[in-house]
Scaffold this active site. Sequence first.
Site, mmCIF file in Angstrom:
data_model
loop_
_atom_site.group_PDB
_atom_site.id
_atom_site.type_symbol
_atom_site.label_atom_id
_atom_site.label_comp_id
_atom_site.label_asym_id
_atom_site.label_seq_id
_atom_site.Cartn_x
_atom_site.Cartn_y
_atom_site.Cartn_z
ATOM 1 N N ARG A 157 0.705 -1.082 -0.110
ATOM 2 C CA ARG A 157 0.017 -0.048 -0.031
ATOM 3 C C ARG A 157 1.013 1.195 -0.088
ATOM 4 N NH1 ARG A 157 -4.943 -1.941 3.618
ATOM 5 N NH2 ARG A 157 -6.258 -2.973 2.118
ATOM 6 N N GLY A 208 -13.697 -3.830 0.156
ATOM 7 C CA GLY A 208 -15.139 -3.331 0.112
ATOM 8 C C GLY A 208 -15.145 -2.122 -0.931
ATOM 9 N N GLY A 260 -9.834 -8.758 -0.788
ATOM 10 C CA GLY A 260 -8.930 -8.980 -0.011
ATOM 11 C C GLY A 260 -8.333 -10.541 -0.099
HETATM 12 P P1 ADP Z 1 -12.601 -11.905 -1.026
HETATM 13 O O1 ADP Z 1 -11.865 -11.310 0.201
HETATM 14 O O2 ADP Z 1 -11.587 -12.188 -2.132
HETATM 15 O O3 ADP Z 1 -13.667 -11.018 -1.598
HETATM 16 P P2 ADP Z 1 -14.173 -13.614 0.575
HETATM 17 O O4 ADP Z 1 -13.809 -12.723 1.781
HETATM 18 O O5 ADP Z 1 -15.570 -13.365 0.071
HETATM 19 O O6 ADP Z 1 -13.067 -13.168 -0.396
HETATM 20 O O7 ADP Z 1 -14.062 -15.141 0.903
HETATM 21 C C1 ADP Z 1 -12.696 -15.720 1.242
HETATM 22 C C2 ADP Z 1 -13.111 -16.807 2.040
HETATM 23 O O8 ADP Z 1 -13.852 -17.812 1.488
HETATM 24 C C3 ADP Z 1 -11.901 -17.624 2.495
HETATM 25 O O9 ADP Z 1 -11.269 -17.491 3.802
HETATM 26 C C4 ADP Z 1 -12.023 -18.997 2.004
HETATM 27 O O10 ADP Z 1 -11.266 -19.946 2.780
HETATM 28 C C5 ADP Z 1 -13.540 -18.984 2.063
HETATM 29 N N1 ADP Z 1 -14.289 -20.091 1.128
HETATM 30 C C6 ADP Z 1 -13.910 -20.442 -0.458
HETATM 31 N N2 ADP Z 1 -14.692 -21.417 -0.681
HETATM 32 C C7 ADP Z 1 -15.216 -22.004 0.407
HETATM 33 C C8 ADP Z 1 -16.028 -23.074 0.421
HETATM 34 N N3 ADP Z 1 -16.354 -24.068 -0.265
HETATM 35 N N4 ADP Z 1 -16.514 -23.332 1.897
HETATM 36 C C9 ADP Z 1 -16.156 -22.515 2.837
HETATM 37 N N5 ADP Z 1 -15.303 -21.608 2.621
HETATM 38 C C10 ADP Z 1 -14.823 -21.094 1.653
HETATM 39 MG MG MG Z 2 -12.345 -11.520 2.572
#
Ligand code: ADP
Ligand code: MG
Length: 394
Positions: A36, A373, A350
């Site tokens: 960052r 976000g 993230g």
């Molecule tokens: P990002 O931060 O990229 O937007 P999210 O915060 O929505 O992503 O989701 C990330 C989390 O989703 C990770 O901690 C991952 O372990 C979890 N995750 C992904 N697939 C599954 C699954 N099939 N079952 C449970 N948790 C999952």
């Molecule tokens: Mg996340």
Amino acid sequence: MRKLSVEDVKVQGKRVLLRVDFNVPLEEGKILDDTRIRAALPTIRYLVERKARVVLISHLGRPKGEAKPELRLDPVAARLAELLGQPVRKLGQVVGGEVRDAVDRLGEGQVLMLENVRFEKGEEKNDPALSRRLAETADLFVNDAFGAAHRAHASTAGVAEYIPAVAGLLMQKEIEVLTRCLHNPARPLVAILGGAKISDKINVLRRFLELADALLIGGGMANTFLAARGFDLGDSLYERALTAEAQAIAALSENGRCRLHLPVDLVVTPELKTGGSFKVVLPGAVGGGWKAVDIGPDTVQEYTRVIAGAGMIVWNGPLGVFEIEPFHRGTEAIARAVAGSRAFSVVGGGDVVAALETLGLAGEISFISTGGGATLEFWEGKELPGIAVLKDKT
Ligand code: ADP
Ligand code: MG
């Protein structure tokens, strides 16, 4: 609406209040990742080279309106000075006499850093009194903190009531690229959406269902879609309360331009732990006691084929529990496909960015958004307060 940037205004000799997102991960005063800080360098250098007087302001962590010694910005200022190759004087206050004196004495091309703005109670309340005091010692407000642009705080939005406000170079790039995803993507536009839950991302799902040519779903989010189709997902993470919503979204895809792809096979495990046993099953065969934690090889193959034909790719959310081996494999395979494609690829959020960094593939992505976000809200089509306050290009 296009926004004015630092490139459109005169900055020489001006006292520039530059909002950056230096919310870096810290452990015992050590910066674990300076991405960052590096992301803000182009704007800082631009201003320094043009002889502005640069006053940096950022938040760090969640001090909730109180001075917390472990959340002081001193290590950040030290790292910035190294990267910039010039001194960065760090003050112990956000506003007040010390700040006024230091800004008065700041020479052209010099850089000053204020204390963590969230030490001030007025920051998160967007208190006009704080905004006014921040504006008092500046001629121009430059917002380069895209990652905080979805917050209406004193240092991201309020201050713009009192002095002219324009975008920094990072902010400008984020707006340009994220807007292109929505308004004139190279086609086919392929959106990859994963992560834990549908509930976090309903509006982004709906938006890309309207805009994209293909939507590839993975992660816990896919489980909810599959449950909505009537499959028994066993002990998998999914949102029972959102199956109707998932059904409505899937129905939209039937009449629209966008093809919705759901996993055709799943990696299931009885126990979510490193090196845990697993098998690959069809969506209908998860069974009690088993959890679907990744997309299977046939799904990887199908998604890879779609990605290979893409003109532009947008990606948010991992496709499985990538933190726990071997359930990172689906996310890894898709990351390699995206990295290898000729399409312009944009990744935001993230966890998926962390996954790309762990895999050493972040450098192969055309653009990695610095927002979590903020990126999602931008893609949803929401107006971000930290962008709305910037002057429009006429
Ligand atoms: P990002 O931060 O990229 O937007 P999210 O915060 O929505 O992503 O989701 C990330 C989390 O989703 C990770 O901690 C991952 O372990 C979890 N995750 C992904 N697939 C599954 C699954 N099939 N079952 C449970 N948790 C999952
Ligand atoms: Mg996340």
